[in-house]
Design a protein around this motif. Structure first.
Motif, PDB file in Angstrom:
ATOM      1  N   GLY A   3      20.915  33.818  13.143  1.00 18.88           N
ATOM      2  CA  GLY A   3      21.329  33.459  11.790  1.00 18.88           C
ATOM      3  C   GLY A   3      22.831  33.254  11.694  1.00 18.88           C
ATOM      4  N   PHE A   4      23.581  34.109  12.389  1.00 19.80           N
ATOM      5  CA  PHE A   4      25.041  33.970  12.369  1.00 19.80           C
ATOM      6  C   PHE A   4      25.470  32.674  13.045  1.00 19.80           C
ATOM      7  CE2 PHE A   4      29.175  34.540  14.393  1.00 19.80           C
ATOM      8  CZ  PHE A   4      29.951  34.688  13.257  1.00 19.80           C
ATOM      9  N   ARG A  23      33.917  41.809  20.894  1.00 14.96           N
ATOM     10  CA  ARG A  23      33.207  42.989  21.414  1.00 14.96           C
ATOM     11  C   ARG A  23      31.704  42.761  21.374  1.00 14.96           C
ATOM     12  NH1 ARG A  23      37.432  45.303  18.583  1.00 14.96           N
ATOM     13  NH2 ARG A  23      36.215  45.540  16.693  1.00 14.96           N
ATOM     14  N   THR A  24      31.209  42.213  20.261  1.00 15.43           N
ATOM     15  CA  THR A  24      29.779  41.981  20.089  1.00 15.43           C
ATOM     16  C   THR A  24      29.258  40.946  21.079  1.00 15.43           C
ATOM     17  OG1 THR A  24      29.966  42.519  17.744  1.00 15.43           O
ATOM     18  CG2 THR A  24      28.016  41.320  18.410  1.00 15.43           C
ATOM     19  N   MET A  74      28.599  40.004   9.123  1.00 16.30           N
ATOM     20  CA  MET A  74      27.671  38.882   8.977  1.00 16.30           C
ATOM     21  C   MET A  74      26.620  38.898  10.082  1.00 16.30           C
ATOM     22  SD  MET A  74      30.249  35.790   7.878  1.00 16.30           S
ATOM     23  CE  MET A  74      28.977  34.534   7.894  1.00 16.30           C
ATOM     24  N   VAL A  75      27.045  39.208  11.313  1.00 13.55           N
ATOM     25  CA  VAL A  75      26.099  39.286  12.425  1.00 13.55           C
ATOM     26  C   VAL A  75      25.072  40.376  12.157  1.00 13.55           C
ATOM     27  CG1 VAL A  75      25.831  39.842  14.878  1.00 13.55           C
ATOM     28  CG2 VAL A  75      27.703  38.363  14.142  1.00 13.55           C
ATOM     29  N   GLU A  76      25.553  41.496  11.668  1.00 13.49           N
ATOM     30  CA  GLU A  76      24.646  42.611  11.377  1.00 13.49           C
ATOM     31  C   GLU A  76      23.629  42.217  10.311  1.00 13.49           C
ATOM     32  OE1 GLU A  76      25.117  47.075   9.652  1.00 13.49           O
ATOM     33  OE2 GLU A  76      26.540  46.468  11.197  1.00 13.49           O
ATOM     34  N   LYS A  77      24.077  41.494   9.305  1.00 14.58           N
ATOM     35  CA  LYS A  77      23.192  41.111   8.202  1.00 14.58           C
ATOM     36  C   LYS A  77      22.257  39.964   8.580  1.00 14.58           C
ATOM     37  CE  LYS A  77      23.147  39.601   3.442  1.00 14.58           C
ATOM     38  NZ  LYS A  77      23.885  39.227   2.262  1.00 14.58           N
TER      39      LYS A  77
END
Length: 114
Positions: A24-25, A99-100, A16-19
């Motif tokens: 946004g997340f 991790r992110t 979701m973070v990537e998208k």
């Protein structure tokens, strides 16, 4: 997939973070909080979590499991989750987000120095 307190879930948060991107997340996490909160109190209570658990796919969880979830995130001991406690709990439940989040922190520190 991860297991926490006997509940197995798949960690979709990193995708979701990537998208959605970081902002946004975080907006989606806040929307999730508002979906689960007690509208009168402005926090997630046991009753509001139980009422809305189906929206999260947690319809098979018993009262004791829901209480355990609530207690795990309740940092100030008031028996409910405010928005910050909810977001913190979501990060803690997601190994990928943990991790992110370190990368986000470093990015924020570097951008503050510029």
């Amino acid at each position: 997939m991860a297991s926490r307190n006997g509940v197995v879930f798949e960690d979709f948060f990193p995708a979701m973070v990537e998208k959605l991107g970081e902002d946004g997340f975080m907006k989606e996490l806040c929307n999730g909080f508002r979906l689960l909160m007690d509208g009168d109190r402005g926090v997630i209570t046991f009753q509001s979590l139980k009422k809305n658990a189906k929206l999260l796919g947690l319809h098979g969880m018993g009262d004791d499991e829901l209480m355990c979830m609530l207690r795990e995130g309740d940092l100030d001991g008031d028996g409910a989750l405010n928005e910050m406690e909810f977001c913190t709990l979501m990060f803690r439940l997601s190994p990928g987000l943990m991790r992110t989040s370190r990368k986000w922190l470093l990015k924020a520190i570097v951008s503050d120095k510029i």
